[in-house]
Design a protein around this motif. Structure first.
Motif, mmCIF file in Angstrom:
data_model
loop_
_atom_site.group_PDB
_atom_site.id
_atom_site.type_symbol
_atom_site.label_atom_id
_atom_site.label_comp_id
_atom_site.label_asym_id
_atom_site.label_seq_id
_atom_site.Cartn_x
_atom_site.Cartn_y
_atom_site.Cartn_z
ATOM 1 N N TYR A 1 0.845 -1.176 0.000
ATOM 2 C CA TYR A 1 0.000 0.000 0.000
ATOM 3 C C TYR A 1 0.879 1.223 0.000
ATOM 4 O O TYR A 1 1.788 1.342 0.811
ATOM 5 C CB TYR A 1 -0.849 0.017 1.266
ATOM 6 C CG TYR A 1 -2.299 0.043 0.961
ATOM 7 C CD1 TYR A 1 -2.996 -1.141 0.788
ATOM 8 C CD2 TYR A 1 -2.965 1.252 0.785
ATOM 9 C CE1 TYR A 1 -4.332 -1.128 0.473
ATOM 10 C CE2 TYR A 1 -4.304 1.267 0.473
ATOM 11 C CZ TYR A 1 -4.984 0.077 0.316
ATOM 12 O OH TYR A 1 -6.302 0.093 -0.001
ATOM 13 N N LYS B 1 0.902 5.272 0.389
ATOM 14 C CA LYS B 1 0.153 6.450 0.828
ATOM 15 C C LYS B 1 0.885 7.658 0.265
ATOM 16 O O LYS B 1 2.086 7.814 0.487
ATOM 17 C CB LYS B 1 0.217 6.468 2.358
ATOM 18 C CG LYS B 1 -0.782 7.349 2.972
ATOM 19 C CD LYS B 1 -2.014 6.527 3.282
ATOM 20 C CE LYS B 1 -3.054 7.487 3.873
ATOM 21 N NZ LYS B 1 -4.391 7.083 3.510
ATOM 22 N N ASP C 1 1.707 11.820 -0.607
ATOM 23 C CA ASP C 1 1.713 13.089 0.124
ATOM 24 C C ASP C 1 0.555 13.963 -0.308
ATOM 25 O O ASP C 1 -0.012 14.709 0.469
ATOM 26 C CB ASP C 1 2.992 13.878 -0.171
ATOM 27 C CG ASP C 1 4.207 13.050 0.133
ATOM 28 O OD1 ASP C 1 4.030 11.904 0.554
ATOM 29 O OD2 ASP C 1 5.311 13.554 -0.071
ATOM 30 N N CYS D 1 8.555 2.384 -0.727
ATOM 31 C CA CYS D 1 7.882 1.086 -0.632
ATOM 32 C C CYS D 1 8.623 0.019 -1.415
ATOM 33 O O CYS D 1 8.753 -1.127 -0.962
ATOM 34 C CB CYS D 1 6.463 1.197 -1.160
ATOM 35 S SG CYS D 1 5.405 2.130 -0.071
ATOM 36 N N LYS E 1 6.894 2.452 10.554
ATOM 37 C CA LYS E 1 6.225 2.746 9.283
ATOM 38 C C LYS E 1 5.812 1.465 8.589
ATOM 39 O O LYS E 1 6.438 1.008 7.658
ATOM 40 C CB LYS E 1 7.136 3.563 8.382
ATOM 41 C CG LYS E 1 8.559 3.026 8.328
ATOM 42 C CD LYS E 1 9.333 3.564 7.159
ATOM 43 C CE LYS E 1 10.684 2.877 7.112
ATOM 44 N NZ LYS E 1 11.359 2.893 5.882
ATOM 45 N N GLU F 1 0.918 -2.924 7.273
ATOM 46 C CA GLU F 1 0.396 -4.255 7.019
ATOM 47 C C GLU F 1 -0.050 -4.904 8.312
ATOM 48 O O GLU F 1 0.742 -5.128 9.222
ATOM 49 C CB GLU F 1 1.445 -5.112 6.321
ATOM 50 C CG GLU F 1 1.518 -4.802 4.849
ATOM 51 C CD GLU F 1 2.844 -5.222 4.291
ATOM 52 O OE1 GLU F 1 2.985 -6.419 3.987
ATOM 53 O OE2 GLU F 1 3.752 -4.378 4.182
ATOM 54 N N GLY G 1 -9.574 -4.643 1.604
ATOM 55 C CA GLY G 1 -9.797 -3.678 2.668
ATOM 56 C C GLY G 1 -8.612 -2.743 2.700
ATOM 57 O O GLY G 1 -7.705 -2.870 1.879
ATOM 58 N N VAL G 2 -8.601 -1.866 3.637
ATOM 59 C CA VAL G 2 -7.530 -0.879 3.660
ATOM 60 C C VAL G 2 -6.172 -1.559 3.763
ATOM 61 O O VAL G 2 -5.222 -1.181 3.114
ATOM 62 C CB VAL G 2 -7.712 0.086 4.835
ATOM 63 C CG1 VAL G 2 -6.568 1.073 4.878
ATOM 64 C CG2 VAL G 2 -9.035 0.826 4.679
ATOM 65 N N ASN H 1 -6.404 4.756 10.169
ATOM 66 C CA ASN H 1 -6.010 4.726 8.780
ATOM 67 C C ASN H 1 -6.960 5.435 7.836
ATOM 68 O O ASN H 1 -6.579 6.326 7.090
ATOM 69 C CB ASN H 1 -5.972 3.265 8.352
ATOM 70 C CG ASN H 1 -4.814 3.026 7.441
ATOM 71 O OD1 ASN H 1 -3.997 3.928 7.288
ATOM 72 N ND2 ASN H 1 -4.731 1.861 6.866
ATOM 73 N N LEU I 1 -7.264 9.046 8.233
ATOM 74 C CA LEU I 1 -6.089 9.840 7.862
ATOM 75 C C LEU I 1 -5.912 9.946 6.342
ATOM 76 O O LEU I 1 -4.825 10.236 5.871
ATOM 77 C CB LEU I 1 -4.822 9.226 8.472
ATOM 78 C CG LEU I 1 -4.665 9.346 9.985
ATOM 79 C CD1 LEU I 1 -3.483 8.514 10.460
ATOM 80 C CD2 LEU I 1 -4.487 10.792 10.385
ATOM 81 N N GLU I 2 -6.972 9.717 5.640
ATOM 82 C CA GLU I 2 -6.903 9.674 4.178
ATOM 83 C C GLU I 2 -6.010 10.746 3.557
ATOM 84 O O GLU I 2 -5.230 10.475 2.666
ATOM 85 C CB GLU I 2 -8.308 9.808 3.565
ATOM 86 C CG GLU I 2 -9.150 8.550 3.540
ATOM 87 C CD GLU I 2 -8.658 7.458 2.625
ATOM 88 O OE1 GLU I 2 -7.898 6.616 3.124
ATOM 89 O OE2 GLU I 2 -9.041 7.429 1.446
ATOM 90 N N GLU I 3 -6.155 11.979 4.022
ATOM 91 C CA GLU I 3 -5.411 13.042 3.338
ATOM 92 C C GLU I 3 -3.908 12.981 3.560
ATOM 93 O O GLU I 3 -3.159 13.652 2.869
ATOM 94 C CB GLU I 3 -5.951 14.430 3.714
ATOM 95 C CG GLU I 3 -6.338 14.623 5.176
ATOM 96 C CD GLU I 3 -7.760 14.126 5.405
ATOM 97 O OE1 GLU I 3 -8.058 13.666 6.499
ATOM 98 O OE2 GLU I 3 -8.565 14.172 4.443
ATOM 99 N N SER J 1 4.847 11.616 4.516
ATOM 100 C CA SER J 1 5.101 10.514 3.580
ATOM 101 C C SER J 1 5.698 9.312 4.288
ATOM 102 O O SER J 1 6.232 8.412 3.673
ATOM 103 C CB SER J 1 6.057 10.981 2.491
ATOM 104 O OG SER J 1 7.323 11.232 3.057
ATOM 105 N N ASP J 2 5.623 9.320 5.582
ATOM 106 C CA ASP J 2 6.358 8.301 6.315
ATOM 107 C C ASP J 2 5.614 6.974 6.444
ATOM 108 O O ASP J 2 6.167 5.979 6.875
ATOM 109 C CB ASP J 2 6.705 8.823 7.712
ATOM 110 C CG ASP J 2 8.111 8.447 8.086
ATOM 111 O OD1 ASP J 2 8.867 8.103 7.158
ATOM 112 O OD2 ASP J 2 8.431 8.487 9.274
ATOM 113 N N ASN J 3 4.385 6.990 6.087
ATOM 114 C CA ASN J 3 3.647 5.727 6.148
ATOM 115 C C ASN J 3 3.430 5.161 4.751
ATOM 116 O O ASN J 3 3.249 5.906 3.792
ATOM 117 C CB ASN J 3 2.307 5.929 6.847
ATOM 118 C CG ASN J 3 1.646 7.209 6.397
ATOM 119 O OD1 ASN J 3 2.133 7.841 5.452
ATOM 120 N ND2 ASN J 3 0.567 7.588 7.043
ATOM 121 N N ASN J 4 3.491 3.870 4.643
ATOM 122 C CA ASN J 4 3.330 3.280 3.314
ATOM 123 C C ASN J 4 2.288 2.188 3.344
ATOM 124 O O ASN J 4 2.184 1.441 4.277
ATOM 125 C CB ASN J 4 4.649 2.700 2.825
ATOM 126 C CG ASN J 4 5.223 1.740 3.835
ATOM 127 O OD1 ASN J 4 4.823 1.763 5.006
ATOM 128 N ND2 ASN J 4 6.110 0.895 3.422
#
Lengths: 358, 358
Positions: A168, A170, A172, A224, B105, B108, B160-161, B346, B349-351, B355-358
């Motif tokens: 996944y 995400k 910016d 990623c 980060k 999964e 799912g997400v 999750n 936090l859509e917007e 950039s630290d989460n993937n």
DNA sequence: GTTAGCACTTAACATCAAAGAGTGCTAAAA
DNA sequence: TTTTAGCACTCTTTGATGTTAAGTGCTAAC
């Protein structure tokens, strides 16, 4: 086979083999008198005693205490495995089960290895290890980006015939679907076939250049990719049937059992062992032959599984040093061979003969 | 709390709590004299002895043999957990580690659960269970087909997400890339959101109709979808730190240990237990309270993790019945809450704030 | 080269006694 | 009425002791 290594008279070999066999069967030190019951050994206990003393002097046997039967040493087991072991041939039932496994309609390597390990464990009654090594230099042949919404996408990475990775991503900021889809094409163009280390800054800049105005999509995506190639799939070891150990008296000793359970937790150590091993044959680590000091009274038998040229996994059996070697070795061998065949046969079967495989 | 259940004088409660605490600490039956050392219990051993006799008559305590200290019964532990336990508050170190985990980060879910379990195990020094139940009614929101070559494709299913499934699909005959891509769209249109059972023949025929001349591509693909929805992800239980059990004297008894290792192998039983449990709180199964007869001297503490409304996993701790309840319960609670938060936060936090989460 | 015989060693087992911990009960004290 | 001291009783634990059985090593005879 230097003559010095093999400098055992036929009778000594016979006796050594009888001792190892008997000890594997009974689990107890074997004495000279016990051996006289076998008709291949038509000697008095005294004669056998003399031979045993010599075998002990040569390092093949050990004495638990001044006066009890002999037990094979690591060297004794080693000689037994290398020179004295006869081929085990599978029963019809076993062949049937093995075929069942192989014809099951699943190509996913991971599950194949897991199931084979389970089977190996139940066929041998020892603990099975399903090992998926950290892919040393994993590469992606093709990238595909699937837009989820305006600020996230799923990156699908095709790494080989039987492995697909997804991540996944995400983002910016917001992007158009078209930009996301383009990302997949550009990534494929620029970094397909590269390992994590080979993705250098110039490469990344090239990707950003090609993405044009959507260059800001690149950075999170690359992160990623990097994750997927390196950290992510960081090797895995599954233990099947740890409870089976308890049926063997050697593991009634709590401290020995503890060592074993401990080893099962240290997946890294097992992965390392497999990584260092010989790809081409069944590996047999008897007692403390390997670096793992905790398994002095246990033996690990395993064989790697290769896809193309690369080691993608291994299946193994671990149990008391006093295990049924011929059976274990042949089981591990057959099962790993069967998997390798299935996985590699895959590419050859491109045209597909039926719809039963997915 | 019926009065009859709770009909213990303050002093009896005090004594019961002292006994359970002491037994948890020492691991041995606790006697009346031992208890006199605590200043909350300013009574002679004889008085305490009388109270103990009554507590035993009420079922809260047990006597290993005619004359040795008392041990809490299942009921005793139950009362202790439900009514006598004080809140454990985490140390700074523990809060730090927990935050580390949560800010790592990775989104999964599987890995999150695994890591949380590992952490729970190392924080409590008991064995951890990472449980991913068989998704009762897994549905796919969106299908995407990626052509690999003229007779195979990768089917990507977004469920799912935080979960994506992929399947290799081997086709009977050759197809154009466009046909394959169309397959994804059609599948999404026709069977998105359905469970395996809801994919009926009419649905499949509708898909084939929409695929027009490429109708033959449908059958193998549907098979894969079906697999992915049902059999495939058939629940998983990982055991973290089984070796930790051995430090507790209750597991020096081989047969008890065997029961435990056996339980670890019977993942189905554990999955069932979790499936039947209460979603909303930490579940504590003391001794033989649950159906699993093999764990008479052990306790299982776990809490499910929900994504949206659905149970997607659980983390648990299993150890001797004589465990540090307040600590274990709070650890399991905190960790599972943290995961639930991360997973469910999750969507909110859509917007994307960085950039630290993937 | 092989075997019988015998002294010697050691683990495993059972038996026994003594020590220790803790209870239950009774009767006295508060 | 509640609490406590005292004491007999029960049961485990521990250690010592002796016995048994298995098996060796060695020597001398075959």
């Amino acid at each position: 086979m230097k003559p010095s290594d093999n400098d055992l008279s036929a009778r000594k070999k016979l006796i050594l083999k009888a001792i190892v066999d008997a000890h594997i069967d009974e689990g107890e030190p074997v004495g000279s008198k016990y051996l006289t019951q076998f008709k291949q050994l038509a000697y008095s206990s005294a004669t056998i005693r003399n031979e045993m003393a010599e075998l002990e002097a040569m390092g093949y046997l050990e004495h638990p205490y001044t006066s009890s039967g002999r037990v094979p040493s690591n060297l004794g087991y080693r000689f037994y495995v290398d020179a004295l072991l006869q081929q085990y041939s599978m029963t019809a039932q076993e062949i049937f089960e093995l075929n069942q496994l192989m014809h099951a309609k699943m190509l996913e390597l991971d599950k194949l290895i897991d199931r084979a390990t389970k089977l190996a464990s139940s066929m041998t009654n020892y603990t099975g290890l399903s090992i998926k090594p950290r892919p040393a230099s994993c590469t992606v042949n093709r990238f595909e980006a699937i837009p989820v919404d305006s600020s996230s996408l799923v990156l699908v990475m095709l790494t080989g015939v039987s492995t697909v990775k997804t991540k996944y991503v995400k983002l910016d900021s917001e992007f158009q679907k078209e930009e996301m889809i383009k990302l997949g094409t550009v990534l494929t163009e620029c970094i397909a076939g590269l390992t994590a280390d080979e993705i250098t800054l110039p490469k990344i800049m090239e990707i950003e250049r090609q993405m044009g105005v959507s260059y800001r999509i690149v950075s999170p995506a690359i992160k990623c990719v990097y994750d997927a190639l390196s950290e992510s799939d960081s090797g895995d070891v599954k233990v099947e049937g740890a409870d089976l150990l308890l049926q063997y008296p050697e593991y009634s000793d709590i401290s020995r059992l503890k060592g074993m359970l401990n080893l099962f937790e240290q997946k890294d150590q097992l992965l390392q062992l497999v990584a260092d091993a010989d790809d081409s044959k069944v590996n047999v680590f008897i007692g403390s032959e390997n670096s793992v000091n905790t398994m002095n009274d246990s033996t690990l038998v395993f064989k790697t599984i290769k896809e193309g040229g690369r080691v993608v996994g291994a299946i193994g059996i671990i149990g008391p040093r006093r295990m049924n070697y011929s059976r274990v070795i042949s089981t591990v061998n057959q099962l790993s061979a069967a998997i390798s065949e299935t996985v590699n046969g895959n590419a050859a079967l491109e045209e597909g003969n039926n719809s039963d495989n997915n």
